[in-house]
Design a protein around this motif. Structure first.
Motif, PDB file in Angstrom:
ATOM      1  N   GLU A  27       0.804  -1.223   0.000  1.00 22.60           N
ATOM      2  CA  GLU A  27       0.000   0.000   0.000  1.00 22.60           C
ATOM      3  C   GLU A  27       0.837   1.274   0.000  1.00 22.60           C
ATOM      4  O   GLU A  27       0.410   2.308  -0.499  1.00 22.60           O
ATOM      5  CB  GLU A  27      -0.926   0.000   1.217  1.00 22.60           C
ATOM      6  CG  GLU A  27      -1.955  -1.095   1.188  1.00 22.60           C
ATOM      7  CD  GLU A  27      -2.771  -1.142   2.472  1.00 22.60           C
ATOM      8  OE1 GLU A  27      -2.586  -0.279   3.355  1.00 22.60           O
ATOM      9  OE2 GLU A  27      -3.593  -2.064   2.584  1.00 22.60           O
ATOM     10  N   LYS A  28       2.068   1.199   0.533  1.00 23.24           N
ATOM     11  CA  LYS A  28       2.887   2.406   0.686  1.00 23.24           C
ATOM     12  C   LYS A  28       3.995   2.546  -0.361  1.00 23.24           C
ATOM     13  O   LYS A  28       4.499   3.642  -0.570  1.00 23.24           O
ATOM     14  CB  LYS A  28       3.504   2.433   2.083  1.00 23.24           C
ATOM     15  CG  LYS A  28       2.477   2.522   3.172  1.00 23.24           C
ATOM     16  CD  LYS A  28       3.144   2.589   4.524  1.00 23.24           C
ATOM     17  CE  LYS A  28       2.082   2.671   5.610  1.00 23.24           C
ATOM     18  NZ  LYS A  28       2.655   2.729   6.940  1.00 23.24           N
ATOM     19  N   TRP A  29       4.420   1.455  -0.964  1.00 29.04           N
ATOM     20  CA  TRP A  29       5.543   1.562  -1.895  1.00 29.04           C
ATOM     21  C   TRP A  29       5.459   0.511  -3.002  1.00 29.04           C
ATOM     22  O   TRP A  29       4.745  -0.478  -2.905  1.00 29.04           O
ATOM     23  CB  TRP A  29       6.880   1.457  -1.168  1.00 29.04           C
ATOM     24  CG  TRP A  29       7.013   0.256  -0.273  1.00 29.04           C
ATOM     25  CD1 TRP A  29       6.673   0.172   1.032  1.00 29.04           C
ATOM     26  CD2 TRP A  29       7.499  -1.030  -0.639  1.00 29.04           C
ATOM     27  NE1 TRP A  29       6.918  -1.083   1.514  1.00 29.04           N
ATOM     28  CE2 TRP A  29       7.442  -1.846   0.502  1.00 29.04           C
ATOM     29  CE3 TRP A  29       7.997  -1.579  -1.805  1.00 29.04           C
ATOM     30  CZ2 TRP A  29       7.846  -3.173   0.498  1.00 29.04           C
ATOM     31  CZ3 TRP A  29       8.406  -2.903  -1.810  1.00 29.04           C
ATOM     32  CH2 TRP A  29       8.320  -3.671  -0.661  1.00 29.04           C
ATOM     33  N   HIS A  30       6.225   0.785  -4.047  1.00 23.75           N
ATOM     34  CA  HIS A  30       6.319  -0.097  -5.214  1.00 23.75           C
ATOM     35  C   HIS A  30       7.794  -0.176  -5.601  1.00 23.75           C
ATOM     36  O   HIS A  30       8.430   0.848  -5.837  1.00 23.75           O
ATOM     37  CB  HIS A  30       5.481   0.478  -6.366  1.00 23.75           C
ATOM     38  CG  HIS A  30       5.567  -0.327  -7.607  1.00 23.75           C
ATOM     39  ND1 HIS A  30       5.638   0.247  -8.841  1.00 23.75           N
ATOM     40  CD2 HIS A  30       5.578  -1.661  -7.820  1.00 23.75           C
ATOM     41  CE1 HIS A  30       5.697  -0.692  -9.764  1.00 23.75           C
ATOM     42  NE2 HIS A  30       5.661  -1.854  -9.166  1.00 23.75           N
ATOM     43  N   ARG A  31       8.348  -1.370  -5.624  1.00 21.92           N
ATOM     44  CA  ARG A  31       9.773  -1.537  -5.918  1.00 21.92           C
ATOM     45  C   ARG A  31       9.949  -2.523  -7.073  1.00 21.92           C
ATOM     46  O   ARG A  31       9.352  -3.589  -7.103  1.00 21.92           O
ATOM     47  CB  ARG A  31      10.507  -2.082  -4.699  1.00 21.92           C
ATOM     48  CG  ARG A  31      11.991  -2.281  -4.930  1.00 21.92           C
ATOM     49  CD  ARG A  31      12.653  -2.769  -3.685  1.00 21.92           C
ATOM     50  NE  ARG A  31      12.324  -4.169  -3.481  1.00 21.92           N
ATOM     51  CZ  ARG A  31      13.195  -5.109  -3.194  1.00 21.92           C
ATOM     52  NH1 ARG A  31      14.464  -4.808  -3.036  1.00 21.92           N
ATOM     53  NH2 ARG A  31      12.826  -6.360  -3.015  1.00 21.92           N
ATOM     54  N   VAL A  32      10.803  -2.143  -8.030  1.00 24.12           N
ATOM     55  CA  VAL A  32      11.143  -3.003  -9.156  1.00 24.12           C
ATOM     56  C   VAL A  32      12.663  -3.108  -9.185  1.00 24.12           C
ATOM     57  O   VAL A  32      13.361  -2.096  -9.219  1.00 24.12           O
ATOM     58  CB  VAL A  32      10.627  -2.434 -10.502  1.00 24.12           C
ATOM     59  CG1 VAL A  32      11.065  -3.318 -11.648  1.00 24.12           C
ATOM     60  CG2 VAL A  32       9.123  -2.277 -10.471  1.00 24.12           C
ATOM     61  N   GLU A  33      13.161  -4.339  -9.166  1.00 23.97           N
ATOM     62  CA  GLU A  33      14.606  -4.576  -9.194  1.00 23.97           C
ATOM     63  C   GLU A  33      14.930  -5.352 -10.463  1.00 23.97           C
ATOM     64  O   GLU A  33      14.357  -6.402 -10.728  1.00 23.97           O
ATOM     65  CB  GLU A  33      14.995  -5.386  -7.964  1.00 23.97           C
ATOM     66  CG  GLU A  33      16.476  -5.463  -7.744  1.00 23.97           C
ATOM     67  CD  GLU A  33      16.788  -6.128  -6.412  1.00 23.97           C
ATOM     68  OE1 GLU A  33      17.633  -7.029  -6.437  1.00 23.97           O
ATOM     69  OE2 GLU A  33      16.182  -5.756  -5.392  1.00 23.97           O
ATOM     70  N   ARG A  34      15.875  -4.827 -11.249  1.00 28.00           N
ATOM     71  CA  ARG A  34      16.247  -5.470 -12.514  1.00 28.00           C
ATOM     72  C   ARG A  34      17.732  -5.803 -12.496  1.00 28.00           C
ATOM     73  O   ARG A  34      18.540  -5.035 -11.988  1.00 28.00           O
ATOM     74  CB  ARG A  34      15.968  -4.544 -13.686  1.00 28.00           C
ATOM     75  CG  ARG A  34      14.524  -4.270 -13.914  1.00 28.00           C
ATOM     76  CD  ARG A  34      14.318  -3.380 -15.136  1.00 28.00           C
ATOM     77  NE  ARG A  34      12.919  -3.101 -15.320  1.00 28.00           N
ATOM     78  CZ  ARG A  34      12.322  -1.989 -14.935  1.00 28.00           C
ATOM     79  NH1 ARG A  34      13.021  -1.028 -14.369  1.00 28.00           N
ATOM     80  NH2 ARG A  34      11.042  -1.807 -15.132  1.00 28.00           N
ATOM     81  N   SER A  35      18.062  -6.937 -13.064  1.00 29.29           N
ATOM     82  CA  SER A  35      19.474  -7.293 -13.226  1.00 29.29           C
ATOM     83  C   SER A  35      19.636  -8.022 -14.545  1.00 29.29           C
ATOM     84  O   SER A  35      18.714  -8.672 -15.030  1.00 29.29           O
ATOM     85  CB  SER A  35      19.947  -8.169 -12.067  1.00 29.29           C
ATOM     86  OG  SER A  35      19.267  -9.396 -12.069  1.00 29.29           O
TER      87      SER A  35
END
Length: 134
Positions: A77-85
């Motif tokens: 609800e508070k954050w959105h994280r996308v991690e790419r490698s």
């Protein structure tokens, strides 16, 4: 001349030259040698066969290369994280003269690539024993 062992994989460095450390090779030790018709294996954890290529170049050079791309996404609800490698690797080998390059086979299962390069039988010279007379 190497004077002291390095903490990086047993390679050595010259204590008088801080820039003499060997370059780190991430796939060093992944490839085993081939002995007459015995397959060699490459450990590629996390890669799928679609991400790996095995090619023959210039008739006698075997190239194994690959590329991986991963994306991990987390939301609440508070954050959105996308991690790419992502990463690529090429590895080239010169194959011996007696290799049958038109019969190279490759298979991959559970992150282990097995490459088989058949070799022609090397004919041993015929030895004829001569009797010694007295």
């Amino acid at each position: 001349m190497s004077l002291i062992p390095s903490i990086f994989g047993g390679r050595r460095t010259n204590v008088f030259n801080p820039f003499s450390l060997d370059a780190w090779e991430p796939f060093d030790g992944f490839f085993t040698s081939t002995v007459a018709n015995v397959p060699s294996s490459v450990h590629l954890p996390g890669l799928k066969k679609e991400e790996v290529k095995v090619e023959v170049e210039e008739g006698r050079i075997l190239q194994i290369s690959g590329e991986t791309r991963k994306e991990q996404e987390e939301k609440n609800e508070k954050w959105h994280r996308v991690e790419r490698s992502s990463g690529k690797f090429p590895r080239r080998f010169r194959v011996t003269e007696n290799a049958k390059m038109d019969r190279v086979k490759a298979s991959m299962e559970n992150g282990v690539l097995i490459v088989t390069v058949p070799k022609e039988e090397v004919k041993k010279p015929e030895v004829k024993s001569i009797e010694i007379s007295s």
